[in-house]
Motif scaffolding. Structure first.
Motif, short mmCIF file in Angstrom:
data_model
loop_
_atom_site.label_atom_id
_atom_site.label_comp_id
_atom_site.label_asym_id
_atom_site.label_seq_id
_atom_site.Cartn_x
_atom_site.Cartn_y
_atom_site.Cartn_z
N MET A 1 0.83 -1.19 0.00
CA MET A 1 0.00 0.00 0.00
C MET A 1 0.88 1.25 0.00
O MET A 1 1.90 1.28 0.66
N THR A 2 0.42 2.24 -0.71
CA THR A 2 1.15 3.49 -0.84
C THR A 2 0.52 4.55 0.04
O THR A 2 -0.70 4.72 0.04
N SER A 3 1.34 5.27 0.79
CA SER A 3 0.85 6.40 1.58
C SER A 3 0.60 7.59 0.67
O SER A 3 1.35 7.81 -0.29
N LEU A 4 -0.45 8.34 0.97
CA LEU A 4 -0.79 9.54 0.21
C LEU A 4 -0.81 10.75 1.12
O LEU A 4 -1.17 10.64 2.29
N SER A 5 -0.47 11.90 0.58
CA SER A 5 -0.61 13.14 1.33
C SER A 5 -2.04 13.63 1.18
O SER A 5 -2.74 13.28 0.22
N TYR A 6 -2.49 14.44 2.11
CA TYR A 6 -3.84 15.00 2.02
C TYR A 6 -4.01 15.77 0.72
O TYR A 6 -5.03 15.64 0.03
N GLU A 7 -3.02 16.55 0.35
CA GLU A 7 -3.10 17.37 -0.86
C GLU A 7 -3.26 16.52 -2.12
O GLU A 7 -3.88 16.94 -3.08
N ALA A 8 -2.70 15.32 -2.12
CA ALA A 8 -2.78 14.44 -3.28
C ALA A 8 -4.20 13.94 -3.53
O ALA A 8 -4.52 13.50 -4.63
N LEU A 9 -5.06 14.02 -2.52
CA LEU A 9 -6.42 13.51 -2.67
C LEU A 9 -7.24 14.27 -3.69
O LEU A 9 -8.22 13.73 -4.21
N SER A 10 -6.85 15.48 -4.02
CA SER A 10 -7.57 16.23 -5.05
C SER A 10 -7.51 15.51 -6.40
O SER A 10 -8.37 15.70 -7.25
N GLN A 11 -6.50 14.66 -6.57
CA GLN A 11 -6.34 13.87 -7.80
C GLN A 11 -6.98 12.48 -7.70
O GLN A 11 -6.85 11.68 -8.62
N HIS A 12 -7.63 12.20 -6.58
CA HIS A 12 -8.20 10.87 -6.34
C HIS A 12 -9.71 10.88 -6.13
O HIS A 12 -10.26 9.97 -5.51
N ILE A 13 -10.40 11.90 -6.65
CA ILE A 13 -11.86 11.95 -6.54
C ILE A 13 -12.42 10.71 -7.24
O ILE A 13 -12.05 10.40 -8.37
N GLY A 14 -13.30 10.00 -6.56
CA GLY A 14 -13.89 8.78 -7.10
C GLY A 14 -13.11 7.52 -6.77
O GLY A 14 -13.57 6.42 -7.04
N ASP A 15 -11.93 7.68 -6.16
CA ASP A 15 -11.09 6.53 -5.83
C ASP A 15 -11.34 6.06 -4.40
O ASP A 15 -11.76 6.82 -3.53
N ARG A 16 -11.02 4.79 -4.17
CA ARG A 16 -11.10 4.20 -2.84
C ARG A 16 -9.76 4.41 -2.13
O ARG A 16 -8.70 4.19 -2.72
N VAL A 17 -9.83 4.84 -0.87
CA VAL A 17 -8.63 4.99 -0.03
C VAL A 17 -8.93 4.49 1.37
O VAL A 17 -10.10 4.34 1.76
N LEU A 18 -7.89 4.23 2.12
CA LEU A 18 -8.01 3.84 3.52
C LEU A 18 -7.53 5.01 4.37
O LEU A 18 -6.40 5.46 4.22
N ILE A 19 -8.40 5.50 5.24
CA ILE A 19 -8.08 6.63 6.10
C ILE A 19 -8.04 6.16 7.55
O ILE A 19 -8.98 5.51 8.01
#
Length: 66
Positions: free
Chosen positions: A1-19
């Motif tokens: 699994m890859t860690s994401l920054s909060y700011e990167a989430l703007s590019q992940h609309i519609g995607d599944r993530v684990l928070i």
């Protein structure tokens, strides 16, 4: 699994993530919308789904489950 920054989430609309929240809760969500201060996410519930707002200040980590 890859860690994401909060700011990167703007590019992940519609995607599944684990928070993981600051309270230790793990949430498997789909991102509905992103703003600087909060996320609107879709979570599965019995019989369908619900939407929730998660404040940026309540997020400890974000991972891409892919």
């Amino acid at each position: 699994m890859t860690s994401l920054s909060y700011e990167a989430l703007s590019q992940h609309i519609g995607d599944r993530v684990l928070i993981t929240t600051i309270y230790g809760d793990l949430r498997d969500v789909k991102i509905e919308s992103y703003s600087i201060q909060e996320l609107l996410v879709r979570v599965g519930v019995v019989g369908g789904y619900a939407t929730q707002h998660i404040m940026r200040s309540q997020i400890r980590s974000i991972r891409d489950p892919g």
